[in-house]
Write a protein that holds these residues in place. Structure first.
Motif, PDB file in Angstrom:
ATOM      1  N   THR A   1      79.587   0.860  23.812  1.00  0.00           N
ATOM      2  CA  THR A   1      80.106   1.375  22.337  1.00  0.00           C
ATOM      3  C   THR A   1      79.425   2.870  22.167  1.00  0.00           C
ATOM      4  O   THR A   1      78.317   2.689  22.099  1.00  0.00           O
TER       5      THR A   1
ATOM      6  N   THR B   1      84.982   1.859  21.146  1.00  0.00           N
ATOM      7  CA  THR B   1      84.244   0.616  20.506  1.00  0.00           C
ATOM      8  C   THR B   1      84.609  -0.688  21.616  1.00  0.00           C
ATOM      9  O   THR B   1      85.582  -0.702  21.560  1.00  0.00           O
TER      10      THR B   1
ATOM     11  N   VAL C   1      80.285   7.242  20.886  1.00  0.00           N
ATOM     12  CA  VAL C   1      81.287   8.559  20.909  1.00  0.00           C
ATOM     13  C   VAL C   1      81.018   9.253  22.201  1.00  0.00           C
ATOM     14  O   VAL C   1      79.971   9.409  22.657  1.00  0.00           O
TER      15      VAL C   1
ATOM     16  N   GLN D   1      85.734   8.191  19.748  1.00  0.00           N
ATOM     17  CA  GLN D   1      85.071   6.886  19.724  1.00  0.00           C
ATOM     18  C   GLN D   1      85.644   5.756  20.420  1.00  0.00           C
ATOM     19  O   GLN D   1      86.831   5.390  20.752  1.00  0.00           O
TER      20      GLN D   1
END
Length: 126
Positions: free
Chosen positions: A91, A123, A93, A121
């Motif tokens: 996780t 996740t 950026v 992003q």
């Protein structure tokens, strides 16, 4: 100037896959080595993968252990990062970057890159 526009991030469960894209415009994409970096909250930006301008050579961070694949399609002016077997610790950026080169070079340090995408992003839920 090279403009890089990223796409393809999102939310995925652990063990899943995502593919990030990095579309270049402006100067000739095929004259630039490309790299991917990532930055997790509270951590420094770290190197993920790099590829030479022709795509003939690639290099990966040791922690990936073969889970990610960097590639590029110079005809389309686009680079890719295929991420498989994703883990929650992935996780972050993710950023693509490009650097003008005159030979078969790739770079692992962010300081070597001239152009950066906007970040996307990723996740990974457990």
């Amino acid at each position: 100037q090279v403009q890089l526009v990223q796409s393809g991030g999102g939310l995925v469960q652990a063990g899943g896959s995502l593919r990030l894209s990095c579309a270049a415009s402006g100067r000739t994409f095929s004259s630039h080595a490309m790299g991917w970096f990532r930055q997790a909250p509270g951590k420094e930006r770290e190197f993920v993968a790099a590829i030479t301008r022709s795509g003939g050579m690639t290099y990966y961070a040791d922690f990936l252990k073969g889970r990610f694949t960097i590639s590029r399609d110079n005809a389309k002016g686009t680079g890719y990062l295929q991420m498989d077997s994703l883990k929650p610790e992935d996780t972050a950026v993710y950023y693509c970057a490009a650097a003008y080169v005159t030979g078969a070079y790739y770079y692992t340090r962010s300081q070597e890159y001239d152009y950066w995408g906007q970040g996307t992003q990723v996740t990974v839920s457990s």
